[in-house]
Design an enzyme around this catalytic site. Structure first.
Site, mmCIF file in Angstrom:
data_model
loop_
_atom_site.group_PDB
_atom_site.id
_atom_site.type_symbol
_atom_site.label_atom_id
_atom_site.label_comp_id
_atom_site.label_asym_id
_atom_site.label_seq_id
_atom_site.Cartn_x
_atom_site.Cartn_y
_atom_site.Cartn_z
ATOM 1 N N ASP A 1 1.343 -19.776 -1.537
ATOM 2 C CA ASP A 1 1.219 -21.176 -1.948
ATOM 3 C C ASP A 1 1.551 -22.067 -0.760
ATOM 4 O OD1 ASP A 1 1.307 -23.723 -2.997
ATOM 5 O OD2 ASP A 1 2.280 -23.109 -4.860
ATOM 6 N N HIS B 1 5.769 -28.647 -0.376
ATOM 7 C CA HIS B 1 6.971 -27.827 -0.421
ATOM 8 C C HIS B 1 7.554 -27.543 0.968
ATOM 9 C CE1 HIS B 1 5.859 -27.345 -4.562
ATOM 10 N NE2 HIS B 1 4.703 -26.815 -4.221
ATOM 11 N N ILE C 1 9.944 -30.497 -2.309
ATOM 12 C CA ILE C 1 10.475 -29.915 -3.536
ATOM 13 C C ILE C 1 10.147 -28.422 -3.583
ATOM 14 C CG2 ILE C 1 10.296 -32.098 -4.779
ATOM 15 C CD1 ILE C 1 7.778 -31.016 -6.151
ATOM 16 N N GLY D 1 7.367 -24.765 -8.395
ATOM 17 C CA GLY D 1 7.722 -24.446 -9.768
ATOM 18 C C GLY D 1 7.711 -22.954 -10.028
#
Length: 290
Positions: free
Chosen positions: A193, A198, A213, A216
């Site tokens: 990812d 991120h 961040i 998830g």
């Protein structure tokens, strides 16, 4: 209309062959914090952690299915006919993994992806992207990713089921806290990812965040490992399915508070960020087990 539900649901599944080996599994486990367990005296060599990190003792946590072959939980379904959307309007709302048998440490499979459902939430549409993987011995796993597409609702489709369930009134049976390394997202993204949200502070600022961040699906994996270690004595083969709703953001360097209610064959889980007054991170989370 950007989303043609009828066309999307009728489209033929897309198929591809994926493969993985022990290095992919080890990298994924390191990306969700294996080998750094705070409740181990020396976690890097603890036998319970070596089941996630050492090739001669390795098992596969079922949430690995979300990254196997850089599969991203079946996000290839967004390229289906009838789906013409702005990727900037897409939010990952939830994830479900069902494993049909333990995932082998080294393997290859044919993975098919399709739109399994399209729901009209008024101001947004919800797509259920399903990916199913099978090898020569039969089905391995099924991934369902719930994708919110802002601004694409109002087309008169079914509203769909509600994923919201009330928090249990009883005190949790188990509560664990997992400090997350400041560089955890940099390690996790190596499993496939590459979203700069991120990792890149400038990109994160454009998205309205003070800093990058955590993914998830990284929090998703950290949580399943905590449940497995706490309730199943670290035996990942006992997990049958795992679903969650992404309820809020989490920053690398913070601490996850993971609360568990054990119902005998299913665990209810709530996950929050300790440093931000237990702000919700994962909600409506359930792990079914044998």
């Amino acid at each position: 209309m950007p989303i043609d539900a009828e066309k999307a649901l009728a489209a033929e599944p897309r198929s591809s062959r994926i493969g993985w080996d022990h290095k992919d599994v080890q990298l994924y486990h390191l990306g969700i914090g294996a080998g750094c367990a705070p409740d181990r005296a020396d976690p890097a060599v603890d036998p319970r952690e070596l089941r996630y990190t050492l090739e001669s003792r390795l098992q596969v946590l079922p949430s690995f299915a979300t990254v196997a072959g850089a599969g991203m939980g079946g996000f290839g379904g967004l390229a289906a006919p009838g789906i013409d959307i702005d990727r900037a309007a897409v939010l990952h709302g939830g994830q479900t993994v069902r494993v049909h048998r333990p995932i082998p440490v080294t393997g290859s499979a044919v993975q098919t992806s399709k739109i399994a459902a399209v729901y009209d939430k008024g101001k947004a549409a919800v797509l259920v992207l399903r990916s199913e993987a099978s090898d020569d011995e039969g089905p391995l796993w099924t991934n369902d990713a719930q994708i919110f597409v802002r601004g694409e609702g109002g087309f008169g489709g079914e509203r769909g089921p509600s994923e919201r369930t009330p928090r249990p009134e009883a005190a949790p049976d188990h509560v664990v806290e997992r400090p997350v390394r400041p560089d955890q997202a940099l390690l996790y993204r190596l499993s496939g990812d590459w979203n700069p949200l991120h990792a890149d502070p400038e990109f994160a600022a454009l998205a309205g965040f003070d800093r990058p961040i955590l993914h998830g699906l990284c929090t998703y994996g950290i949580t399943l490992k905590a449940v497995t270690d706490t309730l199943f004595d670290g035996d990942a083969s006992r997990v049958r399915s795992y679903r969650t709703r992404f309820a809020g953001i989490f920053f690398p360097g913070e601490t996850l508070r993971i609360e568990m209610w054990d119902a005998g064959n299913e665990v209810r889980v709530e996950v929050s960020a300790v440093e931000r007054e237990n702000a919700p991170v994962l909600a409506d989370t359930f792990v079914a087990y044998a």
